[in-house]
Write a protein that holds these residues in place. Structure first.
Motif, mmCIF file in Angstrom:
data_model
loop_
_atom_site.group_PDB
_atom_site.id
_atom_site.type_symbol
_atom_site.label_atom_id
_atom_site.label_comp_id
_atom_site.label_asym_id
_atom_site.label_seq_id
_atom_site.Cartn_x
_atom_site.Cartn_y
_atom_site.Cartn_z
ATOM 1 N N THR A 300 19.698 97.468 94.069
ATOM 2 C CA THR A 300 19.608 97.253 95.511
ATOM 3 C C THR A 300 20.824 97.896 96.171
ATOM 4 O O THR A 300 21.965 97.594 95.808
ATOM 5 C CB THR A 300 19.573 95.754 95.851
ATOM 6 O OG1 THR A 300 18.479 95.145 95.164
ATOM 7 C CG2 THR A 300 19.386 95.546 97.353
ATOM 8 N N PHE A 301 20.575 98.752 97.146
ATOM 9 C CA PHE A 301 21.649 99.550 97.728
ATOM 10 C C PHE A 301 21.772 99.268 99.221
ATOM 11 O O PHE A 301 20.796 98.918 99.893
ATOM 12 C CB PHE A 301 21.395 101.039 97.480
ATOM 13 C CG PHE A 301 21.125 101.356 96.035
ATOM 14 C CD1 PHE A 301 22.089 101.123 95.069
ATOM 15 C CD2 PHE A 301 19.888 101.861 95.633
ATOM 16 C CE1 PHE A 301 21.852 101.394 93.738
ATOM 17 C CE2 PHE A 301 19.638 102.132 94.309
ATOM 18 C CZ PHE A 301 20.618 101.899 93.346
ATOM 19 N N TYR A 302 22.981 99.464 99.745
ATOM 20 C CA TYR A 302 23.289 99.113 101.124
ATOM 21 C C TYR A 302 24.052 100.234 101.820
ATOM 22 O O TYR A 302 24.686 101.076 101.175
ATOM 23 C CB TYR A 302 24.136 97.837 101.175
ATOM 24 C CG TYR A 302 23.409 96.613 100.675
ATOM 25 C CD1 TYR A 302 22.709 95.780 101.559
ATOM 26 C CD2 TYR A 302 23.395 96.285 99.324
ATOM 27 C CE1 TYR A 302 22.034 94.656 101.102
ATOM 28 C CE2 TYR A 302 22.723 95.159 98.856
ATOM 29 C CZ TYR A 302 22.045 94.359 99.753
ATOM 30 O OH TYR A 302 21.368 93.249 99.303
ATOM 31 N N ALA A 303 23.991 100.198 103.145
ATOM 32 C CA ALA A 303 24.806 101.077 103.987
ATOM 33 C C ALA A 303 25.720 100.195 104.822
ATOM 34 O O ALA A 303 25.330 99.106 105.259
ATOM 35 C CB ALA A 303 23.923 101.925 104.896
ATOM 36 N N PHE A 304 26.947 100.670 105.047
ATOM 37 C CA PHE A 304 27.888 99.890 105.840
ATOM 38 C C PHE A 304 28.910 100.823 106.482
ATOM 39 O O PHE A 304 29.009 102.007 106.138
ATOM 40 C CB PHE A 304 28.587 98.824 104.994
ATOM 41 C CG PHE A 304 29.227 99.347 103.730
ATOM 42 C CD1 PHE A 304 30.537 99.824 103.734
ATOM 43 C CD2 PHE A 304 28.527 99.357 102.533
ATOM 44 C CE1 PHE A 304 31.129 100.299 102.571
ATOM 45 C CE2 PHE A 304 29.111 99.827 101.364
ATOM 46 C CZ PHE A 304 30.415 100.301 101.387
ATOM 47 N N ILE A 305 29.665 100.264 107.421
ATOM 48 C CA ILE A 305 30.697 101.010 108.134
ATOM 49 C C ILE A 305 32.074 100.575 107.648
ATOM 50 O O ILE A 305 32.336 99.374 107.491
ATOM 51 C CB ILE A 305 30.605 100.777 109.654
ATOM 52 C CG1 ILE A 305 29.283 101.309 110.208
ATOM 53 C CG2 ILE A 305 31.766 101.446 110.385
ATOM 54 C CD1 ILE A 305 29.085 101.028 111.690
ATOM 55 N N THR A 317 25.981 102.646 99.091
ATOM 56 C CA THR A 317 26.158 102.391 97.664
ATOM 57 C C THR A 317 25.082 103.133 96.890
ATOM 58 O O THR A 317 24.002 103.421 97.406
ATOM 59 C CB THR A 317 26.091 100.890 97.352
ATOM 60 O OG1 THR A 317 24.841 100.364 97.830
ATOM 61 C CG2 THR A 317 27.227 100.137 98.017
ATOM 62 N N ASP A 318 25.399 103.448 95.652
ATOM 63 C CA ASP A 318 24.465 104.168 94.789
ATOM 64 C C ASP A 318 24.596 103.596 93.397
ATOM 65 O O ASP A 318 25.442 102.734 93.140
ATOM 66 C CB ASP A 318 24.781 105.670 94.808
ATOM 67 C CG ASP A 318 23.557 106.520 94.495
ATOM 68 O OD1 ASP A 318 22.617 105.979 93.886
ATOM 69 O OD2 ASP A 318 23.555 107.709 94.833
ATOM 70 N N ALA A 319 23.791 104.098 92.451
ATOM 71 C CA ALA A 319 23.767 103.521 91.116
ATOM 72 C C ALA A 319 25.107 103.661 90.403
ATOM 73 O O ALA A 319 25.465 102.816 89.579
ATOM 74 C CB ALA A 319 22.658 104.180 90.292
ATOM 75 N N ASP A 320 25.865 104.725 90.695
ATOM 76 C CA ASP A 320 27.101 104.946 89.954
ATOM 77 C C ASP A 320 28.331 105.153 90.827
ATOM 78 O O ASP A 320 29.418 105.391 90.323
ATOM 79 C CB ASP A 320 26.946 106.164 89.033
ATOM 80 C CG ASP A 320 26.588 107.429 89.793
ATOM 81 O OD1 ASP A 320 26.272 107.320 90.982
ATOM 82 O OD2 ASP A 320 26.632 108.509 89.190
#
Length: 361
Positions: A300-305, A317-320
């Protein structure tokens, strides 16, 4: 020693060459002024100011190249690509595909000259031998050997245009990453058209890749290209595609990946209960909660500031790893974040609340 043409090596007076041919600004695209940037993949880019799009120029090309083979290449590309850039379905005939692939290669090489002389002196960009090789290949009106190209559809902000070049390495399980890149990916977005390619310069051995996005192959020529076809590329998937994330080799054991020194920031560490990673300015650090790492491990991946003294950033965020997707003034980054799809979540720990959006699967 006088400045020489990057393509032919002539010491004749240098002229101004458009990154995108002058015709691109005359076909009906939005010409509203925008911020323009150029520079390395893992640092804050060089700000080129607010200016109308498609008019950026470099002064590294002699008049004979500018008004000769490069002009002929632009004329041929204009006739074929104009309707596709404007989003009208069309075809690229077999006899036109070599020229369009060469145009994409020439455009990528020219765009790399927008980076500062300081950056280029430090090794950022493509090898001078690539420019000379394309010049030596000019009469064939075809891309350099060891090249593959695909053409697809881009959907997003109508004002978005980009040229991105990513150094690549060939990764084989059990072997360390090579010390130097063996290939590079070149990706161009103009209007509704995206052209994506990979090139293996000598002495690297060329490897045939498969485009998992379903874009039709433009080069080497096999049959008429009917456009559009395959999945649509968006602003959210552009970086992954440009970093060769949609290319597969053989059974998947061999991989094309961005060369770590060019595309990756230093490894993050835990500092006072937060994950610390170097910001794109290379002067400051930014922080996010470790819970996002665990979420990434679970798929599960997210975007943030996040922000530092130099800029605000959107991070995925990404897998690695985490990837910096955008940098700019806080108000611009906030608006980009607000416009992103996804449900918003709040992560709470002893450091307080951290707000982010879950990225679509």
């Amino acid at each position: 020693m006088p400045n020489r043409c990057v393509f032919c090596g002539s010491d004749a007076p240098l002229t101004r060459e458009h990154v995108f041919g002058k015709w691109v600004a005359k076909i009906g695209l939005d010409l509203s002024p925008l911020e323009h940037h150029a520079g390395p993949l893992n640092a804050l880019p060089r700000h080129l100011g607010i200016q109308p799009p498609y008019r950026q120029e470099v002064r590294d090309v002699c008049g004979a190249c500018n008004n000769g083979w490069m002009s002929r290449l632009e004329s041929a590309a204009q006739a074929v690509l104009t309707p596709l850039i404007l989003g009208d379905p069309g075809t690229i005939d077999v006899g036109e595909q070599a020229t369009i692939a060469m145009w994409a290669q020439k455009t990528a090489l020219t765009a790399m000259l927008l980076s500062s002389k300081e950056q280029r002196d430090k090794g950022y960009g493509l090898a001078p031998s690539e420019y000379r090789a394309l010049y030596d290949n000019r009469e064939s009106m075809s891309p350099l050997p060891g090249s593959q190209f695909w053409a697809g559809r881009f959907e997003g902000d109508g004002a978005f245009a980009a040229v991105r070049v990513t150094p690549l390495t060939v990764r084989i399980p059990g072997l360390a990453e090579p010390h130097v890149p063996q290939a590079y990916a070149a990706t161009i977005v103009l209007g509704a058209l995206i052209v994506h390619g990979v090139r293996f310069p000598p002495p690297a051995r060329s490897i045939d890749a498969v485009m998992t996005y379903g874009f039709p192959q433009l080069w080497p020529t096999s049959s008429q290209v009917d456009w559009p076809a395959g999945q649509v590329c968006t602003a959210e998937t552009f970086v992954s595609l440009a970093d060769a994330g949609m290319l597969r080799v053989g059974n998947g054991e061999i991989q094309l990946q961005p060369w770590r020194h060019a595309a990756h920031l230093p490894q993050s560490v835990i500092d006072n209960g937060m994950v610390k990673v170097r910001a794109l300015c290379h002067k400051h650090d930014v922080f996010y909660p470790p819970a996002l790492l665990q979420e990434a491990l679970n798929g599960t991946f997210y975007a943030f500031i996040v922000a530092c003294e130099c800029s605000a950033y959107i991070v995925h965020t990404d897998a690695d790893r985490v990837r910096f997707r955008a940098a700019g003034p806080p108000e611009s980054i906030s608006q980009m974040y607000e416009d992103m799809p996804g449900d918003e979540y709040v992560f709470r720990d002893r450091n307080g609340e951290f707000i982010c959006k879950q990225l679509p699967a």
